[in-house]
Design a protein around this motif. Structure first.
Motif, PDB file in Angstrom:
ATOM      1  N   ASN A  19       0.885  -0.892   0.021  1.00  0.00           N
ATOM      2  CA  ASN A  19      -0.024   0.160   0.164  1.00  0.00           C
ATOM      3  C   ASN A  19       1.100   1.454  -0.342  1.00  0.00           C
ATOM      4  OD1 ASN A  19      -2.745  -1.676   0.755  1.00  0.00           O
ATOM      5  ND2 ASN A  19      -1.908  -2.260   2.036  1.00  0.00           N
ATOM      6  N   THR A  20       0.399   2.368  -0.904  1.00  0.00           N
ATOM      7  CA  THR A  20       1.141   3.296  -1.182  1.00  0.00           C
ATOM      8  C   THR A  20       0.260   4.501  -0.658  1.00  0.00           C
ATOM      9  OG1 THR A  20       1.050   3.306  -3.257  1.00  0.00           O
ATOM     10  CG2 THR A  20       2.734   2.540  -2.694  1.00  0.00           C
ATOM     11  N   ASN A  21       1.096   5.417  -0.145  1.00  0.00           N
ATOM     12  CA  ASN A  21       0.575   7.212   0.072  1.00  0.00           C
ATOM     13  C   ASN A  21       1.320   8.240  -0.352  1.00  0.00           C
ATOM     14  OD1 ASN A  21      -1.343   8.656   1.237  1.00  0.00           O
ATOM     15  ND2 ASN A  21       0.605   8.853   2.815  1.00  0.00           N
ATOM     16  N   PHE A  22       1.077   8.990  -0.920  1.00  0.00           N
ATOM     17  CA  PHE A  22       2.017  10.245  -1.277  1.00  0.00           C
ATOM     18  C   PHE A  22       1.403  11.345  -1.550  1.00  0.00           C
ATOM     19  CE2 PHE A  22       4.259   7.741  -4.974  1.00  0.00           C
ATOM     20  CZ  PHE A  22       3.347   6.654  -4.881  1.00  0.00           C
ATOM     21  N   ALA A  23       2.379  12.931  -0.302  1.00  0.00           N
ATOM     22  CA  ALA A  23       1.975  13.739  -0.199  1.00  0.00           C
ATOM     23  C   ALA A  23       0.930  14.589  -1.854  1.00  0.00           C
ATOM     24  CB  ALA A  23       3.673  14.702  -0.028  1.00  0.00           C
ATOM     25  N   ASP A  24       0.198  15.292  -1.667  1.00  0.00           N
ATOM     26  CA  ASP A  24      -0.869  15.761  -2.717  1.00  0.00           C
ATOM     27  C   ASP A  24       0.654  16.523  -3.493  1.00  0.00           C
ATOM     28  OD1 ASP A  24      -3.418  16.855  -0.843  1.00  0.00           O
ATOM     29  OD2 ASP A  24      -3.535  15.025  -1.664  1.00  0.00           O
ATOM     30  N   SER A  25       0.898  16.665  -3.141  1.00  0.00           N
ATOM     31  CA  SER A  25       1.828  18.489  -4.017  1.00  0.00           C
ATOM     32  C   SER A  25       2.987  16.773  -4.941  1.00  0.00           C
ATOM     33  CB  SER A  25       3.380  18.724  -3.388  1.00  0.00           C
ATOM     34  OG  SER A  25       4.330  17.967  -2.350  1.00  0.00           O
ATOM     35  N   VAL A  26       2.775  15.739  -4.655  1.00  0.00           N
ATOM     36  CA  VAL A  26       4.699  15.078  -6.095  1.00  0.00           C
ATOM     37  C   VAL A  26       3.174  14.071  -6.226  1.00  0.00           C
ATOM     38  CG1 VAL A  26       5.935  15.182  -3.860  1.00  0.00           C
ATOM     39  CG2 VAL A  26       4.797  13.037  -4.054  1.00  0.00           C
ATOM     40  N   LYS A  27       1.619  13.622  -5.985  1.00  0.00           N
ATOM     41  CA  LYS A  27       1.068  12.725  -6.579  1.00  0.00           C
ATOM     42  C   LYS A  27       1.461  12.893  -8.231  1.00  0.00           C
ATOM     43  CE  LYS A  27      -2.354  11.781  -3.055  1.00  0.00           C
ATOM     44  NZ  LYS A  27      -3.693  11.774  -2.659  1.00  0.00           N
ATOM     45  N   ASP A  28       0.996  12.031  -8.489  1.00  0.00           N
ATOM     46  CA  ASP A  28       0.555  11.513 -10.434  1.00  0.00           C
ATOM     47  C   ASP A  28       2.594  12.125 -10.938  1.00  0.00           C
ATOM     48  OD1 ASP A  28      -1.893  13.140 -10.263  1.00  0.00           O
ATOM     49  OD2 ASP A  28      -1.548  11.200 -10.277  1.00  0.00           O
ATOM     50  N   ARG A  29       3.653  12.281 -10.058  1.00  0.00           N
ATOM     51  CA  ARG A  29       5.014  12.790 -10.582  1.00  0.00           C
ATOM     52  C   ARG A  29       6.174  11.391  -9.603  1.00  0.00           C
ATOM     53  NH1 ARG A  29       7.776  17.156  -9.241  1.00  0.00           N
ATOM     54  NH2 ARG A  29       5.930  17.878  -6.947  1.00  0.00           N
ATOM     55  N   PHE A  30       6.292  11.840  -8.409  1.00  0.00           N
ATOM     56  CA  PHE A  30       6.764  10.847  -8.172  1.00  0.00           C
ATOM     57  C   PHE A  30       6.262   9.119  -8.081  1.00  0.00           C
ATOM     58  CE2 PHE A  30       9.200  13.970  -5.040  1.00  0.00           C
ATOM     59  CZ  PHE A  30       9.564  14.621  -6.301  1.00  0.00           C
ATOM     60  N   THR A  31       6.470   8.068  -7.763  1.00  0.00           N
ATOM     61  CA  THR A  31       6.598   6.955  -7.434  1.00  0.00           C
ATOM     62  C   THR A  31       7.565   6.124  -6.475  1.00  0.00           C
ATOM     63  OG1 THR A  31       7.586   5.816  -9.100  1.00  0.00           O
ATOM     64  CG2 THR A  31       5.732   6.527  -9.612  1.00  0.00           C
ATOM     65  N   ILE A  32       7.236   5.540  -5.568  1.00  0.00           N
ATOM     66  CA  ILE A  32       7.683   4.424  -3.944  1.00  0.00           C
ATOM     67  C   ILE A  32       7.676   3.145  -4.454  1.00  0.00           C
ATOM     68  CG2 ILE A  32       6.224   4.082  -2.842  1.00  0.00           C
ATOM     69  CD1 ILE A  32       7.920   4.962  -0.852  1.00  0.00           C
ATOM     70  N   SER A  33       8.641   2.049  -4.461  1.00  0.00           N
ATOM     71  CA  SER A  33       8.741   0.629  -5.185  1.00  0.00           C
ATOM     72  C   SER A  33       9.678   0.198  -4.344  1.00  0.00           C
ATOM     73  CB  SER A  33       8.855   0.831  -6.499  1.00  0.00           C
ATOM     74  OG  SER A  33      10.026   0.597  -6.540  1.00  0.00           O
ATOM     75  N   ARG A  34       9.426  -0.794  -4.180  1.00  0.00           N
ATOM     76  CA  ARG A  34      10.635  -1.522  -3.233  1.00  0.00           C
ATOM     77  C   ARG A  34      11.421  -2.745  -3.805  1.00  0.00           C
ATOM     78  NH1 ARG A  34       7.052  -3.038   2.347  1.00  0.00           N
ATOM     79  NH2 ARG A  34       8.538  -4.823   2.784  1.00  0.00           N
ATOM     80  N   ASP A  35      12.205  -3.205  -4.033  1.00  0.00           N
ATOM     81  CA  ASP A  35      13.053  -4.401  -4.076  1.00  0.00           C
ATOM     82  C   ASP A  35      13.293  -5.312  -2.944  1.00  0.00           C
ATOM     83  OD1 ASP A  35      14.249  -6.710  -4.993  1.00  0.00           O
ATOM     84  OD2 ASP A  35      14.879  -5.518  -6.410  1.00  0.00           O
ATOM     85  N   ASN A  36      12.400  -6.382  -2.578  1.00  0.00           N
ATOM     86  CA  ASN A  36      12.574  -7.144  -1.841  1.00  0.00           C
ATOM     87  C   ASN A  36      13.944  -7.914  -1.724  1.00  0.00           C
ATOM     88  OD1 ASN A  36       9.805  -6.232  -0.344  1.00  0.00           O
ATOM     89  ND2 ASN A  36       8.913  -8.509  -1.224  1.00  0.00           N
ATOM     90  N   ALA A  37      14.126  -8.293  -2.444  1.00  0.00           N
ATOM     91  CA  ALA A  37      15.740  -9.141  -3.091  1.00  0.00           C
ATOM     92  C   ALA A  37      16.659  -8.263  -2.784  1.00  0.00           C
ATOM     93  CB  ALA A  37      15.383  -9.696  -4.147  1.00  0.00           C
ATOM     94  N   LYS A  38      16.671  -6.670  -2.345  1.00  0.00           N
ATOM     95  CA  LYS A  38      17.703  -6.246  -2.900  1.00  0.00           C
ATOM     96  C   LYS A  38      17.491  -5.247  -1.609  1.00  0.00           C
ATOM     97  CE  LYS A  38      18.804  -5.403  -7.625  1.00  0.00           C
ATOM     98  NZ  LYS A  38      18.983  -4.463  -8.747  1.00  0.00           N
ATOM     99  N   ASN A  39      16.477  -5.411  -0.441  1.00  0.00           N
ATOM    100  CA  ASN A  39      16.720  -4.801   0.913  1.00  0.00           C
ATOM    101  C   ASN A  39      16.215  -3.048   0.700  1.00  0.00           C
ATOM    102  OD1 ASN A  39      16.644  -7.401   2.581  1.00  0.00           O
ATOM    103  ND2 ASN A  39      18.300  -6.943   2.688  1.00  0.00           N
ATOM    104  N   THR A  40      15.930  -2.982  -0.416  1.00  0.00           N
ATOM    105  CA  THR A  40      16.095  -1.348  -1.197  1.00  0.00           C
ATOM    106  C   THR A  40      14.553  -0.573  -1.213  1.00  0.00           C
ATOM    107  OG1 THR A  40      17.993  -1.596  -1.874  1.00  0.00           O
ATOM    108  CG2 THR A  40      16.205  -0.086  -3.287  1.00  0.00           C
ATOM    109  N   VAL A  41      14.594   0.411  -1.097  1.00  0.00           N
ATOM    110  CA  VAL A  41      12.833   1.283  -1.771  1.00  0.00           C
ATOM    111  C   VAL A  41      13.911   2.081  -2.019  1.00  0.00           C
ATOM    112  CG1 VAL A  41      11.527   2.149  -0.616  1.00  0.00           C
ATOM    113  CG2 VAL A  41      12.379   0.154   0.806  1.00  0.00           C
ATOM    114  N   TYR A  42      12.998   2.230  -3.727  1.00  0.00           N
ATOM    115  CA  TYR A  42      13.145   3.458  -4.316  1.00  0.00           C
ATOM    116  C   TYR A  42      12.018   4.456  -4.603  1.00  0.00           C
ATOM    117  CZ  TYR A  42      15.745  -0.338  -6.098  1.00  0.00           C
ATOM    118  OH  TYR A  42      16.309  -1.610  -6.300  1.00  0.00           O
ATOM    119  N   LEU A  43      12.274   5.798  -4.359  1.00  0.00           N
ATOM    120  CA  LEU A  43      11.383   6.831  -4.760  1.00  0.00           C
ATOM    121  C   LEU A  43      12.053   7.545  -6.374  1.00  0.00           C
ATOM    122  CD1 LEU A  43       9.441   8.721  -3.882  1.00  0.00           C
ATOM    123  CD2 LEU A  43      11.033  10.296  -3.219  1.00  0.00           C
ATOM    124  N   ARG A  44      10.894   7.474  -7.215  1.00  0.00           N
ATOM    125  CA  ARG A  44      11.214   7.456  -9.110  1.00  0.00           C
ATOM    126  C   ARG A  44      10.603   8.943  -8.248  1.00  0.00           C
ATOM    127  NH1 ARG A  44      14.296   8.149 -13.268  1.00  0.00           N
ATOM    128  NH2 ARG A  44      12.900   8.461 -15.005  1.00  0.00           N
TER     129      ARG A  44
END
Length: 118
Positions: free
Chosen positions: A56-81
């Protein structure tokens, strides 16, 4: 205990894109939620985006539609695009991890600077 290391910040022109990475020292599957926060000079730290261990994801209104968040469990890494960056997106971006036991335990990275030039 979780150690978080952010990377990917830098200087970019308005309209450009960046991808931030947050590498965790332990399996992120065991972390209830992770998030990206930012703090600009003279302003309070604010939540940018978060993702929990059910994706489940949540975004600030100011970044909705511009930023995405994702996770790679195998790499123990979270990304912010981040796309369509604006000068007002300039800030130090921090990664945070939240582990719920009898209380909520929070852990923070050292931050990475994002500067968007106009």
């Amino acid at each position: 205990q979780v150690h978080l290391v952010e990377s990917g910040g830098g200087l970019v022109q308005a309209g450009g894109s960046l991808r931030l990475s947050c590498a965790a020292s332990k399996s992120i599957i065991s972390i209830n939620a992770m998030g990206w926060y930012r703090q600009a000079p003279g302003k309070q730290r604010e939540l940018v985006a978060s993702i929990d261990n059910t994706d489940n994801t949540n975004f600030a209104d100011s970044v909705k539609d511009r930023f995405t968040i994702s996770r790679d469990n195998a790499k123990n890494t979270v990304y912010l695009r981040m796309t369509s960056l604006k000068p007002e997106d300039s800030a130090v971006y921090y990664c945070a991890a939240f582990i719920v036991t009898s209380t909520v335990n929070d852990y923070w990275g050292q931050g990475t600077q994002v500067t968007v030039s106009s």
